[in-house]
Design a protein around this motif. Sequence first.
Motif, mmCIF file in Angstrom:
data_model
loop_
_atom_site.group_PDB
_atom_site.id
_atom_site.type_symbol
_atom_site.label_atom_id
_atom_site.label_comp_id
_atom_site.label_asym_id
_atom_site.label_seq_id
_atom_site.Cartn_x
_atom_site.Cartn_y
_atom_site.Cartn_z
ATOM 1 N N ASP A 22 -158.548 165.938 2.393
ATOM 2 C CA ASP A 22 -159.736 165.158 2.748
ATOM 3 C C ASP A 22 -160.066 165.304 4.226
ATOM 4 O O ASP A 22 -161.239 165.330 4.615
ATOM 5 C CB ASP A 22 -159.519 163.676 2.410
ATOM 6 C CG ASP A 22 -159.864 163.346 0.970
ATOM 7 O OD1 ASP A 22 -160.242 164.268 0.217
ATOM 8 O OD2 ASP A 22 -159.762 162.163 0.594
ATOM 9 N N CYS A 56 -150.838 147.524 -11.136
ATOM 10 C CA CYS A 56 -151.545 148.665 -10.532
ATOM 11 C C CYS A 56 -150.595 149.691 -9.925
ATOM 12 O O CYS A 56 -151.044 150.721 -9.399
ATOM 13 C CB CYS A 56 -152.509 148.182 -9.454
ATOM 14 S SG CYS A 56 -153.768 147.030 -10.027
ATOM 15 N N ALA A 62 -152.561 157.097 -5.866
ATOM 16 C CA ALA A 62 -153.833 157.782 -6.061
ATOM 17 C C ALA A 62 -154.704 157.562 -4.830
ATOM 18 O O ALA A 62 -154.647 156.508 -4.192
ATOM 19 C CB ALA A 62 -154.535 157.244 -7.307
ATOM 20 N N ASN A 63 -155.528 158.545 -4.495
ATOM 21 C CA ASN A 63 -156.368 158.456 -3.300
ATOM 22 C C ASN A 63 -157.625 157.647 -3.616
ATOM 23 O O ASN A 63 -158.741 158.148 -3.651
ATOM 24 C CB ASN A 63 -156.730 159.852 -2.795
ATOM 25 C CG ASN A 63 -157.350 159.811 -1.406
ATOM 26 O OD1 ASN A 63 -157.074 158.916 -0.618
ATOM 27 N ND2 ASN A 63 -158.189 160.784 -1.110
ATOM 28 N N ARG A 64 -157.402 156.358 -3.849
ATOM 29 C CA ARG A 64 -158.482 155.457 -4.223
ATOM 30 C C ARG A 64 -158.089 154.048 -3.817
ATOM 31 O O ARG A 64 -156.899 153.729 -3.692
ATOM 32 C CB ARG A 64 -158.728 155.502 -5.735
ATOM 33 C CG ARG A 64 -157.487 155.263 -6.563
ATOM 34 C CD ARG A 64 -157.706 155.362 -8.049
ATOM 35 N NE ARG A 64 -158.308 154.145 -8.572
ATOM 36 C CZ ARG A 64 -158.505 153.914 -9.870
ATOM 37 N NH1 ARG A 64 -158.168 154.840 -10.760
ATOM 38 N NH2 ARG A 64 -159.047 152.788 -10.276
ATOM 39 N N PRO A 65 -159.071 153.169 -3.603
ATOM 40 C CA PRO A 65 -158.736 151.768 -3.317
ATOM 41 C C PRO A 65 -158.207 151.085 -4.565
ATOM 42 O O PRO A 65 -158.429 151.543 -5.686
ATOM 43 C CB PRO A 65 -160.067 151.176 -2.869
ATOM 44 C CG PRO A 65 -161.105 152.044 -3.498
ATOM 45 C CD PRO A 65 -160.522 153.421 -3.575
ATOM 46 N N GLN A 66 -157.492 149.981 -4.366
ATOM 47 C CA GLN A 66 -156.960 149.196 -5.470
ATOM 48 C C GLN A 66 -157.254 147.721 -5.199
ATOM 49 O O GLN A 66 -157.231 147.262 -4.049
ATOM 50 C CB GLN A 66 -155.444 149.378 -5.587
ATOM 51 C CG GLN A 66 -154.983 150.797 -5.791
ATOM 52 C CD GLN A 66 -155.155 151.263 -7.224
ATOM 53 O OE1 GLN A 66 -155.416 150.448 -8.113
ATOM 54 N NE2 GLN A 66 -155.012 152.549 -7.450
ATOM 55 N N THR A 73 -159.357 144.340 -1.461
ATOM 56 C CA THR A 73 -158.794 145.621 -1.883
ATOM 57 C C THR A 73 -157.853 146.166 -0.819
ATOM 58 O O THR A 73 -157.929 145.804 0.349
ATOM 59 C CB THR A 73 -159.899 146.676 -2.124
ATOM 60 O OG1 THR A 73 -160.614 146.893 -0.894
ATOM 61 C CG2 THR A 73 -160.864 146.230 -3.213
ATOM 62 N N SER A 75 -157.351 149.658 0.947
ATOM 63 C CA SER A 75 -158.202 150.835 1.118
ATOM 64 C C SER A 75 -157.515 152.088 0.596
ATOM 65 O O SER A 75 -156.281 152.160 0.498
ATOM 66 C CB SER A 75 -158.543 151.035 2.596
ATOM 67 O OG SER A 75 -159.311 149.966 3.091
ATOM 68 N N GLN A 76 -158.326 153.103 0.277
ATOM 69 C CA GLN A 76 -157.760 154.359 -0.186
ATOM 70 C C GLN A 76 -156.905 154.974 0.918
ATOM 71 O O GLN A 76 -157.165 154.771 2.117
ATOM 72 C CB GLN A 76 -158.850 155.329 -0.625
ATOM 73 C CG GLN A 76 -159.645 155.949 0.512
ATOM 74 C CD GLN A 76 -160.701 156.909 0.001
ATOM 75 O OE1 GLN A 76 -161.853 156.521 -0.140
ATOM 76 N NE2 GLN A 76 -160.313 158.138 -0.247
ATOM 77 N N LEU A 211 -169.368 160.886 -1.122
ATOM 78 C CA LEU A 211 -168.508 159.727 -1.217
ATOM 79 C C LEU A 211 -169.048 158.678 -2.182
ATOM 80 O O LEU A 211 -168.394 157.683 -2.458
ATOM 81 C CB LEU A 211 -168.348 159.084 0.164
ATOM 82 C CG LEU A 211 -167.563 159.898 1.203
ATOM 83 C CD1 LEU A 211 -167.684 159.244 2.562
ATOM 84 C CD2 LEU A 211 -166.108 160.011 0.807
#
Length: 250
Positions: A22, A56, A62-66, A73, A75-76, A211
């Motif tokens: 990224d 979770c 994973a390269n994503r927010p939760q 949340t 952040s990713q 994005l």
Amino acid sequence: MEATDKGRVEERVAMVRVVAADAVETSAWLGKAALAPEVVAAMKMVPRHRFVPEECQVLAYANRPQRIGYGQTISQPFIVALMSDMAAVRKGDRVLEIGTGCGYQSAMLAELGAEVYSVERIPQLAASARDRLDGLGYGEAIHILAGDGAKGWPEHAPYDSIVVTATTNPAVVAELLKQLAPGGRMVVPEIQEAGTGDNKGAGILGLARWLAVEPETDLCLITKDEKGVCTHMRLLPVAFVPLVEGDPAD
């Protein structure tokens, strides 16, 4: 500092590879194609799965927010790494964090050698982050206040860096900058003022589409020189939960 949880190391290494990719993808906007080695090392150390709800944890790397509850949340990983990198933390720095959340960004800053003063408006999140960070061995380096993040934590100012983990308006940014030391840096998702647009033209709009967010909030780097003059640079569009001003929620 070293986190006590050694689990899922291979997943952290794989996450760092994705984050590095990224960084290359966004290099035209960030002006660099790689994160600082210290940030990469910190990403490999901090056990991200310990900062997300149990249900979770399978997707923790994973390269994503939760979601972490209370409408907030984590952040990713790329955004956490980028903000840590832009803060340019050195060992012994005093860092103000606005929005403790689950404590993951706090742990990253502590892993880089900072003494962290973190403000969280939601008391339940502040308390759970405190317990989590203590359990991982970060307790002495991270101080947490349940309070109004828009006011910062002036008792411990000035700070070498300020990291804001919620979408913020220019008025709040101006107030927090009063607590930034000369020579310091602030990393903040800031709402664009009406009519200002962005400073990167069509390229940044293309990145916004990539994005899948509207270019209304930009991740910004603000530096303050030794005379107190601030320089404001908009980096790339981001999506964060909004900073809520006022006294802590019940």
